[in-house]
Write an enzyme that holds these catalytic residues in place. Structure first.
Site, PDB file in Angstrom:
ATOM      1  N   THR A   1     -45.116  -7.841  23.179  1.00  0.00           N
ATOM      2  CA  THR A   1     -46.298  -8.058  22.344  1.00  0.00           C
ATOM      3  C   THR A   1     -46.705  -9.530  22.334  1.00  0.00           C
ATOM      4  OG1 THR A   1     -45.812  -6.139  20.963  1.00  0.00           O
ATOM      5  CG2 THR A   1     -47.208  -7.851  19.989  1.00  0.00           C
TER       6      THR A   1
ATOM      7  N   ALA B   1     -38.217  -7.565  23.200  1.00  0.00           N
ATOM      8  CA  ALA B   1     -38.043  -8.407  24.392  1.00  0.00           C
ATOM      9  C   ALA B   1     -39.197  -9.374  24.635  1.00  0.00           C
ATOM     10  CB  ALA B   1     -37.824  -7.540  25.629  1.00  0.00           C
ATOM     11  N   GLY B   2     -40.260  -9.285  23.847  1.00  0.00           N
ATOM     12  CA  GLY B   2     -41.366 -10.225  23.988  1.00  0.00           C
ATOM     13  C   GLY B   2     -42.655  -9.649  24.546  1.00  0.00           C
TER      14      GLY B   2
ATOM     15  N   SER C   1     -42.065   1.677  27.734  1.00  0.00           N
ATOM     16  CA  SER C   1     -42.151   2.403  29.013  1.00  0.00           C
ATOM     17  C   SER C   1     -40.774   2.543  29.654  1.00  0.00           C
ATOM     18  CB  SER C   1     -43.098   1.680  29.978  1.00  0.00           C
ATOM     19  OG  SER C   1     -44.277   1.254  29.366  1.00  0.00           O
TER      20      SER C   1
END
Length: 174
Positions: A16, A13-14, A83
């Site tokens: 990092t 989903a981006g 998470s």
């Protein structure tokens, strides 16, 4: 003032990409900072953990504790971790004084198309067990500090949104 910027969301989903960019921006402000990426942490700090719900929550709260310690010593913590569960994120919110939760929102259907590492395809075929969004759940944050919609926003748009949030809330001062 130190703080923690915690990026949560599905794999791919981006988190990092955005956390790395935000980390570099924070350093430009002269603040001491540390980047904690979930994949790197898991391979170096949490080899004893599986991908069970219990172990995922342990991993998230361990990194939350580490972030709290970094903050205590004046170091900004930038965390990128899936998470997936509400309870562990809430535990971190409770224990970290300046906790900024950034939800990288992107649909699983879009991530399956994007899938640069082929992880979603493997998970659909059953080759990866407990894969968030396929064979394991992701509990969307109920009240994140900020939502970036990485399905529709460019990386630069999301970065600007996060930096604006940090400035508007007094975490970054020009």
């Amino acid at each position: 003032m130190s703080f923690t910027v915690w990026f949560t969301g599905f794999s791919g989903a981006g988190k990092t990409t955005l956390s790395s960019a935000i980390y570099k921006e924070i350093l430009k402000y002269g603040l001491p900072a540390e980047l904690l990426d979930g994949d790197v942490i898991r391979s170096n700090f949490a080899q004893d953990l599986t991908y069970s719900k219990e172990h995922r929550n342990i991993n998230v709260t361990r990194i939350g504790f580490l972030s709290k310690l970094l903050n205590k010593h004046g170091v900004v913590s930038v965390v990128a971790m899936i998470s997936p569960y509400h309870v562990a994120r809430e535990e971190n919110k409770k224990n970290i004084t300046n906790y900024i939760e950034v939800y990288c929102n992107c649909s699983v259907s879009h991530l399956k198309k994007r899938d640069p590492k082929g992880l979603y395809a493997k998970a659909v075929r059953g080759e990866i067990k407990n894969f968030t969004g396929i064979s394991d759940e992701y509990e969307e944050p109920e009240s994140p500090s900020l939502v970036v919609n990485t399905e529709y926003e460019t990386v630069d748009e999301s970065i600007s949104k996060i930096i604006d949030y940090l400035k508007n809330n007094g975490f970054l001062v020009d």
